[in-house]
Design an enzyme around this catalytic site. Sequence first.
Site, PDB file in Angstrom:
ATOM      1  N   GLU A   1     -59.962   2.931  -1.153  1.00 48.08           N
ATOM      2  CA  GLU A   1     -59.145   3.587  -2.183  1.00 48.08           C
ATOM      3  C   GLU A   1     -57.682   3.145  -2.089  1.00 48.08           C
ATOM      4  OE1 GLU A   1     -59.852   5.990  -4.745  1.00 48.08           O
ATOM      5  OE2 GLU A   1     -61.980   5.569  -4.447  1.00 48.08           O
TER       6      GLU A   1
ATOM      7  N   CYS B   1     -72.862   7.864  -6.442  1.00 42.22           N
ATOM      8  CA  CYS B   1     -72.141   8.358  -5.272  1.00 42.22           C
ATOM      9  C   CYS B   1     -73.183   8.676  -4.210  1.00 42.22           C
ATOM     10  CB  CYS B   1     -71.359   9.618  -5.659  1.00 42.22           C
ATOM     11  SG  CYS B   1     -70.585  10.450  -4.258  1.00 42.22           S
TER      12      CYS B   1
ATOM     13  N   HIS C   1     -68.651   2.875  -2.377  1.00 45.65           N
ATOM     14  CA  HIS C   1     -67.365   2.204  -2.133  1.00 45.65           C
ATOM     15  C   HIS C   1     -67.515   0.938  -1.280  1.00 45.65           C
ATOM     16  CE1 HIS C   1     -65.488   5.847  -3.615  1.00 45.65           C
ATOM     17  NE2 HIS C   1     -64.285   5.335  -3.425  1.00 45.65           N
TER      18      HIS C   1
ATOM     19  N   CYS D   1     -72.912   3.958   0.615  1.00 45.13           N
ATOM     20  CA  CYS D   1     -71.818   4.608  -0.112  1.00 45.13           C
ATOM     21  C   CYS D   1     -71.353   3.565  -1.125  1.00 45.13           C
ATOM     22  CB  CYS D   1     -70.707   4.950   0.874  1.00 45.13           C
ATOM     23  SG  CYS D   1     -69.128   5.315   0.105  1.00 45.13           S
TER      24      CYS D   1
ATOM     25  N   ASP E   1     -68.822   9.270 -10.121  1.00 46.40           N
ATOM     26  CA  ASP E   1     -68.588   9.109  -8.679  1.00 46.40           C
ATOM     27  C   ASP E   1     -67.346   9.929  -8.344  1.00 46.40           C
ATOM     28  OD1 ASP E   1     -68.718   8.078  -6.011  1.00 46.40           O
ATOM     29  OD2 ASP E   1     -67.183   6.623  -6.505  1.00 46.40           O
ATOM     30  N   SER E   2     -67.099  10.077  -7.053  1.00 50.65           N
ATOM     31  CA  SER E   2     -65.893  10.779  -6.639  1.00 50.65           C
ATOM     32  C   SER E   2     -64.641   9.929  -6.889  1.00 50.65           C
ATOM     33  CB  SER E   2     -65.988  11.111  -5.154  1.00 50.65           C
ATOM     34  OG  SER E   2     -66.272   9.940  -4.430  1.00 50.65           O
TER      35      SER E   2
HETATM   36  N1  DGL Z   1     -68.454   7.185  -3.407  1.00 50.65           N
HETATM   37  C1  DGL Z   1     -68.724   8.129  -2.363  1.00 50.65           C
HETATM   38  C2  DGL Z   1     -70.120   7.884  -1.828  1.00 50.65           C
HETATM   39  O1  DGL Z   1     -70.804   6.977  -2.278  1.00 50.65           O
HETATM   40  C3  DGL Z   1     -67.753   7.995  -1.238  1.00 50.65           C
HETATM   41  C4  DGL Z   1     -66.420   8.567  -1.476  1.00 50.65           C
HETATM   42  C5  DGL Z   1     -66.305  10.017  -1.116  1.00 50.65           C
HETATM   43  O2  DGL Z   1     -66.353  10.366   0.073  1.00 50.65           O
HETATM   44  O3  DGL Z   1     -66.154  10.776  -2.031  1.00 50.65           O
HETATM   45  O4  DGL Z   1     -70.545   8.588  -0.951  1.00 50.65           O
END
Ligand code: DGL
Length: 267
Positions: free
Chosen positions: A151, A73, A187, A185, A10-11
Amino acid sequence: MNQNAIGVFDSGLGGLTAVKELNRILPNENIIYFGDTARIPYGTRSRETVLRYAREDVAFLRRHPVKMIIAACGTVSSILGANSPVDDMPFTGVVYPAARAACAATRNNRIGVIGTPATIRSGSYEHALHTISSAVDVTAMACPLFVHLVEYGYTDRHNQITRLAAEEYLAPIRNADADTLILGCTHYPIIRDIIADVMGEGVTLISAGEETAKYAKQCLEEADLLTDSTEPGRNVYYVSDSVSMFRDNARHFLEDAARGQVFSSRI
Ligand code: DGL
């Protein structure tokens, strides 16, 4: 059977929502996680940049013994669409598993989707939902502030800033009378309580990360790649930025990520 690890990327922290569920449903599997914390967010970047980052994340995981790769992600999954970045092992993103679960859950065929700007712009969830069921009405909203709020740890149920942002972003979906909301997403489940409060009773929340873990189990079963180990699996985490920042934030929702082995790594 295969004793290699499941690779998850993931990011940032969001993919841990998939790891948490993988640990619950596949407790004997080893997991290698990569969070590209130095380059988050992906969700506000161009398609070309996200594709390049995704290729590099996959290449990083492939330097380890992995038997499956999960793009945990929403942004990467949306931009990849049906294109798998690997051809020699199972791969999944989060869009199809979440869409499948939402279509199974809805009773009034009105589904809301929230995600990053890149995810919503791509139309990936609408496409997946309409491929599964032509009967569903979809209301999609980008929630650009949510990733930053998560975050930075603004995740407490009573956090007024996050609640205000949620009220603003979710209003169109409430007005559309959706009975099911995809947290598109990875997150977003971390602020699930706030989202649930704002959406109100009777709305089913679908966590893209959790559904993807369930789908990954199915893929591994079908490919006969599950481990036969009876020992508890190990999680190893790699991040591209500071280990201590990751530990601090991760501990809010996955104890093991705060205590386990975390390494900082260039990709
Ligand atoms: N985890 C990313 C997603 O599911 C969101 C965070 C990002 O923008 O990198 O899209």
